[in-house]
Enzyme design. Structure first.
Site, mmCIF file in Angstrom:
data_model
loop_
_atom_site.group_PDB
_atom_site.id
_atom_site.type_symbol
_atom_site.label_atom_id
_atom_site.label_comp_id
_atom_site.label_asym_id
_atom_site.label_seq_id
_atom_site.Cartn_x
_atom_site.Cartn_y
_atom_site.Cartn_z
ATOM 1 N N GLU A 1 -19.419 -61.354 17.559
ATOM 2 C CA GLU A 1 -19.897 -61.272 18.939
ATOM 3 C C GLU A 1 -20.013 -59.801 19.324
ATOM 4 O OE1 GLU A 1 -18.186 -64.923 21.484
ATOM 5 O OE2 GLU A 1 -16.625 -63.627 20.684
ATOM 6 N N ASP B 1 -14.445 -62.412 16.497
ATOM 7 C CA ASP B 1 -14.390 -62.631 17.935
ATOM 8 C C ASP B 1 -14.461 -61.281 18.664
ATOM 9 O OD1 ASP B 1 -13.692 -64.365 20.317
ATOM 10 O OD2 ASP B 1 -11.972 -63.019 20.341
#
Length: 716
Positions: free
Chosen positions: A438, A409
């Site tokens: 990400e 994340d």
């Protein structure tokens, strides 16, 4: 914890630099000199380098020649006889501190039935105590811990401490704080204490999995433990729990497979679970009352208790998560764990901040905590012990839980060196591991060239990045609900669509791409974040009829699955998943987030079509080429009428069953006739059917219906 009242403040900001703040209310902020006093009354000179008035005080920057010994108490005395303790300040964020106290050994607990050892890295602490109590006991016993090399405190407690609860009391800057062990592997309910467990009693043998020869062989299906089975029609008995997600042979109201057995039949290779580490936002005492995705991390190595059948039992969460992972493996699927090492839930309450204040988090030039994550804190992954923790943690999950991959994340918050070390250590454990993240470029105070972001992908080989260029080119801007992408009929994305279909590697010219390898491109149009693709289509194509909306949705999903790179599907995408228009459902109720298994039955034809496209990808290697040069050598776009896109893939393998594969996409509302390249073509996907069987033979001309995609192959 005690409250300290100080007349003035002094901080060790570098190994030999002290900052002293004298408020105007004290001696008008003036002192002509200072001295450093040790806890045994030794006095050392302090040299004032400069002084500057700041808001409400005078700031003195001073030098000391004496080496301050961490873990001992020092005092600063001014010319007036005033005295204050020397607090540990910004020194903990210096490279000198990192080098002096980096520790490459084991931390946490080492359990045996005879004795358990506890180890904690707390180099700035003056004292540390172990707080230990039986699981059912109210009273706790305190044990002094001994300081060792590089700031590691340890103690051993005799006896069988299985199921005992523990925490650490740490004294820093004259204040005592209680913290849970950052390396805890289980916990009391709601993470209030760490729990001693015997992991040998939880071992499960990993079954042999089908080989994963290259990263582009992966097809990822993202879901949430609770969403996966909580729906009344899921067929699962243990709804919303690890045990429910691991159930097999479940069926829905149509008598056909749901949940794990359904995902197996769909044909994907990996299930990615949203965070399963211990998180805030759901009360484990009454877990069904609240909902959360899990991006509020508390204890990174402890499984979340609200998904277990008994959060009070420190073994329940471990055994049931391991059983779930084994159940997924038994289906021949791999598990990707969504991990949130970029921040903690509340910095001030975190174990990291209580144990080594200021070290594990980034601060800006003014000494304030940075906020690139948007949640009030950024983990300082570039610091050696923060990096060690992340690497230790992923290693632990792989070795102990047999996790097959990780989705990071907000990976752009982390630094390149840490992510490459993660890749190195995980690959040494399992060469088939998959690491994706990400790579958004976020405003955190490390140099741009050190961020693990998309723009630095050439420094991150073997790590996949969520491709927002793909996402926005195919479906339209995520942040503008009304923007339509190529698959939704917007010709302005025509050129971009061609590039992302080719793996975003720059088919004709490298500079037109964003990746060096297709394995770095995670292709998607929908995830847990933002609106589902179906909900976006309902808004930006609201005047279209239902069939047209479904065709646009199918077209976008087909492009995900047939593009070069790693395809990523949000669970339920194949049956037009909706969240009722909610674009940020991180704590919305089950009625919004649940995977509606009745929709799977209702849109069974679309499910079968997507299943067929998946089988095409898996059976034809041309759709999952491993490197950029292979793509450039094999992929050619057809000269057909815009906005249609057609391309042909040619195999260099003389023994390949399929020598050529062609994909043609018509996002327009018009029927078009296409002239095919020379060859004996088998149509294996049209507007109705997809799979590896020949629908019909086609020689030269193909009539493309509106909003459709066709796949053809030349077989030997």
């Amino acid at each position: 914890m005690i409250t300290i009242e100080r007349t003035f403040n002094a901080y060790l900001d570098e190994m030999h630099i002290i900052t002293i703040l004298l408020p105007f209310s004290y001696q008008q902020g003036r002192s002509s000199g200072f001295s450093l006093l040790s806890d045994v009354e030794e006095e050392f000179p302090v040299v004032i380098l400069q002084n500057n008035p700041i808001e409400g005080a005078v700031k003195y920057t001073c030098r000391i020649d004496h080496d301050v010994e961490f873990g001992k108490q020092y005092w600063i005395v001014d010319e007036h006889g005033g005295k204050t303790d020397l607090q540990i300040g910004a020194v903990i964020r210096t490279s000198d501190f990192d080098e002096k106290f980096y520790y490459d050994g084991p931390l946490g607990i080492s359990y045996s039935t005879e004795k358990t050892y506890f180890r904690l890295w707390a180099p700035t602490a003056a004292k540390v105590k172990l707080k230990l109590k039986g699981a059912l006991e109210e009273d706790a016993e305190l044990f002094p811990m001994e300081r060792g090399e590089r700031g590691v405190w340890s103690c051993g407690v005799s006896g069988d401490l299985d199921r005992f609860l523990y925490s650490f009391l740490v004294c820093i800057n004259l204040e005592w704080k209680e913290a849970v062990d950052p390396y805890a592997v289980s916990s009391a309910m709601n993470g209030e204490y760490g729990a001693v467990v015997n992991l040998d009693n939880t071992k499960i043998k990993k079954p042999e999995l089908p080989p994963l020869l290259q990263l582009t062989d992966a097809i990822i299906y993202e879901t949430h433990i609770r969403d996966f089975t909580i729906h009344s029609g899921s067929g699962a008995q243990k709804k919303g729990l690890y045990m429910g997600a691991g159930e097999t042979n479940t069926v829905g109201i149509d008598g056909k497979p749901t949940c794990l057995s359904y995902v197996k039949q769909l044909g994907v290779t990996h299930i990615e679970f949203l965070p399963v580490h211990d998180f805030e936002g759901v009360n484990e005492k009454s877990p069904k009352e609240d909902y959360n995705w899990g991006y509020n991390p508390l204890h990174f190595n402890v499984p979340e208790g609200s998904y277990s059948s008994d959060p009070l039992d420190p073994y329940s969460r471990i055994r049931e998560l391991k059983a779930l992972i084994q159940a997924v493996h038994s289906q021949g699927l791999r598990v990707i764990m969504d991990v949130v090492y970029n921040h903690v839930y509340i910095r001030e309450h975190s174990s990291f901040e209580k144990i080594v204040p200021g070290y594990f988090f980034r601060h800006d030039q003014y000494g304030m905590p940075s906020n690139g994550t948007g949640v009030g804190n950024d983990i300082a992954s570039e610091r050696l012990m923060a990096r060690k923790f992340i690497v230790d943690s992923v290693s632990y999950w792989m070795k102990e839980y047999q996790i097959d991959g990780f989705r990071f994340d907000l990976m752009g918050i982390l630094d390149i060196e840490t992510m490459n070390e993660v890749r190195r250590i995980t690959e040494s454990i399992d060469p088939a591991v998959i690491i994706i993240g990400e790579g958004w470029d976020l405003n955190t105070p490390i140099p741009e060239d050190r961020k693990a972001s998309i723009r630095n992908q050439e420094k991150l080989p073997g790590i996949g990045q969520f491709n927002d260029w793909f996402r926005d080119s195919i479906k339209g801007s995520t942040f503008n609900l009304y923007d339509k992408g190529y698959a939704l009929g917007n010709e302005h994305y025509y050129d971009a669509a061609k590039q992302v279909l080719a793996g975003s590697i720059g088919l004709e010219k490298k500079e037109k791409g964003i990746f060096l390898s297709p394995a770095q491109s995670v292709n998607y149009v929908e995830s847990h974040d933002n609106h589902t693709l179906w909900d976006k289509i309902l808004v930006c194509s609201e005047n279209a009829d239902l069939i047209t909306q479904q065709k646009k949705h199918r077209l976008a999903t087909v492009m995900v699955l047939l593009s070069q790179g790693i395809p990523f599907l949000h669970s339920g995408q194949e049956f037009f998943r909706t969240k009722g228009g909610n674009g940020n459902s991180y704590r919305a109720p089950d009625s919004i987030n649940q995977l509606d298994w009745e929709r799977k039955s209702r849109y069974f034809n679309n499910v079968e079509y997507i299943k067929g496209i998946i089988s095409i990808r898996r059976s034809i290697p041309l759709f999952r080429l491993a490197d950029a040069e292979l793509i450039r050598n094999s992929m050619r776009f057809m000269d057909i009428k815009k906005p249609l896109i057609g391309y042909v893939l040619t195999s260099s393998d003389q023994n390949a069953e399929c020598s050529h594969a062609a994909v043609i996409i018509n996002p327009s509302a018009a029927e078009e006739e296409i002239l095919l390249p020379d060859g004996d073509w088998d149509l294996i996907a049209d507007e109705h059917t997809a799979g590896n069987s020949t629908i019909r033979k086609i020689s030269t001309r193909l009539t493309m219906l509106p909003l459709s995609s066709y796949v053809l192959v030349c077989r030997k």
